[in-house]
Motif scaffolding. Structure first.
Motif, PDB file in Angstrom:
ATOM      1  N   THR A  78      -7.080   1.913  -6.183  1.00 25.95           N
ATOM      2  CA  THR A  78      -6.306   0.710  -5.845  1.00 25.95           C
ATOM      3  C   THR A  78      -5.732   0.841  -4.437  1.00 25.95           C
ATOM      4  O   THR A  78      -5.762  -0.112  -3.648  1.00 25.95           O
ATOM      5  N   LEU A  79      -5.213   2.018  -4.121  1.00 25.17           N
ATOM      6  CA  LEU A  79      -4.690   2.275  -2.779  1.00 25.17           C
ATOM      7  C   LEU A  79      -5.777   2.050  -1.735  1.00 25.17           C
ATOM      8  O   LEU A  79      -5.529   1.425  -0.703  1.00 25.17           O
ATOM      9  N   TRP A  80      -6.972   2.526  -1.980  1.00 27.78           N
ATOM     10  CA  TRP A  80      -8.082   2.369  -1.041  1.00 27.78           C
ATOM     11  C   TRP A  80      -8.325   0.886  -0.753  1.00 27.78           C
ATOM     12  O   TRP A  80      -8.478   0.486   0.403  1.00 27.78           O
TER      13      TRP A  80
ATOM     14  N   GLN B 110       0.834  -1.208   0.000  1.00 27.89           N
ATOM     15  CA  GLN B 110       0.000   0.000   0.000  1.00 27.89           C
ATOM     16  C   GLN B 110       0.862   1.249   0.000  1.00 27.89           C
ATOM     17  O   GLN B 110       0.501   2.249  -0.592  1.00 27.89           O
TER      18      GLN B 110
ATOM     19  N   PHE C 232      -6.176  -1.591  -1.093  1.00 28.14           N
ATOM     20  CA  PHE C 232      -5.039  -2.126  -0.336  1.00 28.14           C
ATOM     21  C   PHE C 232      -5.059  -1.670   1.124  1.00 28.14           C
ATOM     22  O   PHE C 232      -4.637  -2.411   2.007  1.00 28.14           O
ATOM     23  N   ILE C 233      -5.539  -0.464   1.385  1.00 27.18           N
ATOM     24  CA  ILE C 233      -5.639   0.005   2.774  1.00 27.18           C
ATOM     25  C   ILE C 233      -6.648  -0.855   3.536  1.00 27.18           C
ATOM     26  O   ILE C 233      -6.390  -1.272   4.672  1.00 27.18           O
TER      27      ILE C 233
ATOM     28  N   VAL D 240       1.988   1.908  -3.562  1.00 25.78           N
ATOM     29  CA  VAL D 240       0.892   2.476  -4.355  1.00 25.78           C
ATOM     30  C   VAL D 240       0.667   3.937  -3.951  1.00 25.78           C
ATOM     31  O   VAL D 240       0.466   4.805  -4.813  1.00 25.78           O
ATOM     32  N   ASN D 241       0.749   4.222  -2.672  1.00 25.56           N
ATOM     33  CA  ASN D 241       0.607   5.592  -2.187  1.00 25.56           C
ATOM     34  C   ASN D 241       1.639   6.500  -2.846  1.00 25.56           C
ATOM     35  O   ASN D 241       1.315   7.579  -3.342  1.00 25.56           O
TER      36      ASN D 241
ATOM     37  N   VAL E  25      -7.754   9.195   2.473  1.00 30.56           N
ATOM     38  CA  VAL E  25      -7.612   8.679   1.104  1.00 30.56           C
ATOM     39  C   VAL E  25      -8.975   8.648   0.417  1.00 30.56           C
ATOM     40  O   VAL E  25      -9.068   8.916  -0.791  1.00 30.56           O
TER      41      VAL E  25
ATOM     42  N   TRP F 264       1.011   7.670  -6.522  1.00 27.92           N
ATOM     43  CA  TRP F 264      -0.056   8.590  -6.877  1.00 27.92           C
ATOM     44  C   TRP F 264       0.459   9.989  -7.212  1.00 27.92           C
ATOM     45  O   TRP F 264       0.087  10.580  -8.229  1.00 27.92           O
TER      46      TRP F 264
ATOM     47  N   ILE G 128      -5.064   4.742  -9.484  1.00 25.59           N
ATOM     48  CA  ILE G 128      -4.078   4.435  -8.445  1.00 25.59           C
ATOM     49  C   ILE G 128      -4.677   4.633  -7.057  1.00 25.59           C
ATOM     50  O   ILE G 128      -4.519   3.783  -6.171  1.00 25.59           O
ATOM     51  N   ILE G 129      -5.375   5.739  -6.848  1.00 24.86           N
ATOM     52  CA  ILE G 129      -5.905   6.001  -5.505  1.00 24.86           C
ATOM     53  C   ILE G 129      -7.030   5.034  -5.149  1.00 24.86           C
ATOM     54  O   ILE G 129      -7.184   4.660  -3.978  1.00 24.86           O
TER      55      ILE G 129
END
Length: 166
Positions: free
Chosen positions: A121-123, A95, A125-126, A98-99, A151, A102, A118-119
């Protein structure tokens, strides 16, 4: 009445230094993209922003606070010997990668739609990170709640900026 100094718990300086090291590591890694690409660019300044776009000063303040929380969470996971620790640590690294992706995607490459992917995807993964961390140390998972909230807000901002400027 005399205090028994042997029975008082003294701070473990090695653990404290380790905690500070984890906080610094996460803060530095998380901050590098912001130093290399800036919202001060002419491209970004020219974009139409939604009415709820926060003052520019909010971003470094919020991200610094979040990186501190993430550093503490990482430290809690690192020192645990609970089952699932390796998965949680792996998801933390994923994560974080990925962060970090962005900021240059949005600001340097000037690609709000790709940054939105990307964000989002980050969400995901978080959320996965929080689920894995909860099995290891519930405090680490709880420290991710403000990060997930921010996020989520940032994803809405990203979407609105993309829509307003498409």
């Amino acid at each position: 009445m005399a205090l028994d100094t042997a029975s008082r718990k003294r701070p473990d300086w090695d653990e404290l230094l380790q905690l500070v090291g984890f906080v610094l590591l996460v803060t530095i890694v998380g901050s590098v993209p912001g130093v290399l690409s800036s919202p001060e660019s002419a491209w970004f300044q020219a974009l139409e922003k939604p009415w709820f776009y926060p003052p520019t000063i909010a971003f470094p303040i919020v991200w610094t606070a979040l990186f501190i929380l993430l550093g503490v969470a990482l430290w809690l996971l690192w020192r645990s010997d609970a089952p699932g620790r390796r998965l949680a640590l792996g998801l933390f690294v994923l994560q974080m990668a990925v962060n970090v992706a962005w900021t240059p995607t949005f600001f340097a490459l000037e690609m709000p739609l790709a940054a939105l992917g990307i964000i989002l995807t980050l969400w995901v993964f978080i959320v996965a990170m929080m689920a894995a961390a909860r099995r290891v140390d519930w405090r680490a998972a709880a420290l991710f709640v403000p990060y997930l909230a921010w996020v989520t807000f940032a994803a809405v901002l990203n979407f609105e900026i993309w829509q307003l400027n498409a």
